[in-house]
Design a protein around this motif. Structure first.
Motif, PDB file in Angstrom:
ATOM      1  N   LEU A  73      15.755  40.317  -2.550  1.00  0.00           N
ATOM      2  CA  LEU A  73      16.801  39.666  -3.344  1.00  0.00           C
ATOM      3  C   LEU A  73      16.420  38.194  -3.476  1.00  0.00           C
ATOM      4  O   LEU A  73      16.283  37.499  -2.476  1.00  0.00           O
ATOM      5  CB  LEU A  73      18.165  39.835  -2.671  1.00  0.00           C
ATOM      6  N   CYS A 106      16.131  42.410  -6.870  1.00  0.00           N
ATOM      7  CA  CYS A 106      17.259  41.943  -7.685  1.00  0.00           C
ATOM      8  C   CYS A 106      17.411  40.427  -7.544  1.00  0.00           C
ATOM      9  O   CYS A 106      16.770  39.805  -6.684  1.00  0.00           O
ATOM     10  CB  CYS A 106      18.539  42.686  -7.354  1.00  0.00           C
ATOM     11  N   PHE A 136      16.219  46.358 -10.109  1.00  0.00           N
ATOM     12  CA  PHE A 136      17.630  46.734 -10.135  1.00  0.00           C
ATOM     13  C   PHE A 136      18.249  45.935 -11.278  1.00  0.00           C
ATOM     14  O   PHE A 136      18.181  44.705 -11.293  1.00  0.00           O
ATOM     15  CB  PHE A 136      18.296  46.384  -8.805  1.00  0.00           C
ATOM     16  N   TYR A 139      22.525  41.923 -11.899  1.00  0.00           N
ATOM     17  CA  TYR A 139      22.272  40.626 -11.284  1.00  0.00           C
ATOM     18  C   TYR A 139      23.589  39.859 -11.294  1.00  0.00           C
ATOM     19  O   TYR A 139      24.557  40.260 -11.956  1.00  0.00           O
ATOM     20  CB  TYR A 139      21.187  39.843 -12.050  1.00  0.00           C
ATOM     21  N   PHE A 172      22.911  47.043  -4.424  1.00  0.00           N
ATOM     22  CA  PHE A 172      21.468  46.892  -4.225  1.00  0.00           C
ATOM     23  C   PHE A 172      21.013  47.662  -2.982  1.00  0.00           C
ATOM     24  O   PHE A 172      19.953  48.292  -2.987  1.00  0.00           O
ATOM     25  CB  PHE A 172      21.105  45.410  -4.123  1.00  0.00           C
ATOM     26  N   CYS A 176      18.194  50.476  -3.011  1.00  0.00           N
ATOM     27  CA  CYS A 176      17.002  50.453  -2.148  1.00  0.00           C
ATOM     28  C   CYS A 176      16.811  51.809  -1.458  1.00  0.00           C
ATOM     29  O   CYS A 176      15.683  52.316  -1.364  1.00  0.00           O
ATOM     30  CB  CYS A 176      17.117  49.349  -1.093  1.00  0.00           C
TER      31      CYS A 176
END
Ligand SMILES: Cc1cc2nc3c(=O)[nH]c(=O)nc-3n(C[C@H](O)[C@H](O)[C@H](O)COP(=O)(O)O)c2cc1C
Length: 187
Positions: A73, A106, A136, A139, A172, A176
């Motif tokens: 991230l 992300c 991903f 956002y 997220f 994952c």
């Protein structure tokens, strides 16, 4: 699961670093392990031209946090309608091609102005896509970030930002787990 959070600038006392730490605490509270890469911690010796050919060993912990992670991230500030040069340099130092390949990724964009670093996020998505990261698509962008962060930098002033970040983290993490089961053969 290990999530690596990148604070995407090497500016001292950055808002990116503050938000990365808020996210770190939230992810840890949910039970996952977190590695925080704040680019301000990159030693200055890394920024010399020699690093392209012979990357100093001081980069090893940074490389390691990207190599051994289940998801990345990145908190990215808007600098001149784009993302910071230090962040591109960091990406350019990562081992090619394996570093970002297959890594769920992300972004959280932040800016002082009204555009919320959306351009930076989209430009960075292109770079991560080139390096075969698994994007991903969701956002969070945080325009006028200085009005959203508490003075101590430890929390958001508004519930909306807090909820949006919470939702991004939760989705997220699920992404994952889902991505870990995908079999992708890179050409
Ligand atoms: C070099 C530089 C360029 C910037 N360019 C923009 C910009 O294009 N648009 C904007 O809204 N804010 C811009 N800002 C403001 C930053 O987006 C804002 O201060 C943000 O909080 C900085 O993140 P940081 O604290 O993580 O460095 C710029 C700041 C710096 C230092």
């Amino acid at each position: 699961m290990i999530i690596t959070i990148i604070a995407g600038t090497n500016r001292k006392n950055s808002n990116s670093g503050k938000i990365a730490r808020i996210i770190k605490e939230k992810v840890e509270n949910s039970g996952d392990e977190v590695k925080l890469l704040d680019l301000v911690d990159m030693p200055s010796e890394l920024f010399g031209p020699e690093s392209y050919g012979d990357t100093p060993t001081s980069f090893a912990p940074f490389q390691d946090a990207i190599t051994h992670t289940d998801g990345i991230l990145t908190v990215v500030p808007e600098y001149n309608g784009s993302y910071p040069g230090a962040l591109k340099f960091f990406i350019d130092l990562l081992k090619f091609p394996e570093s970002l390949q297959g890594k769920p990724s992300c972004f959280v964009g932040i800016s002082a102005g009204v555009f919320g670093s959306l351009r930076s996020v989209e430009q960075l998505q292109m770079v991560f896509q080139y390096r075969n990261a698994i994007q991903f698509n969701q956002y969070v962008i945080l325009p006028k970030v200085n009005e959203k962060l508490a003075a101590d930098g430890l929390s958001f002033l508004d519930d909306a930002s807090d909820t949006r970040i919470d939702n991004l983290i939760r989705s997220f993490q699920s992404f994952c787990c889902y991505s870990a089961k995908a079999e992708i053969i890179y050409q």
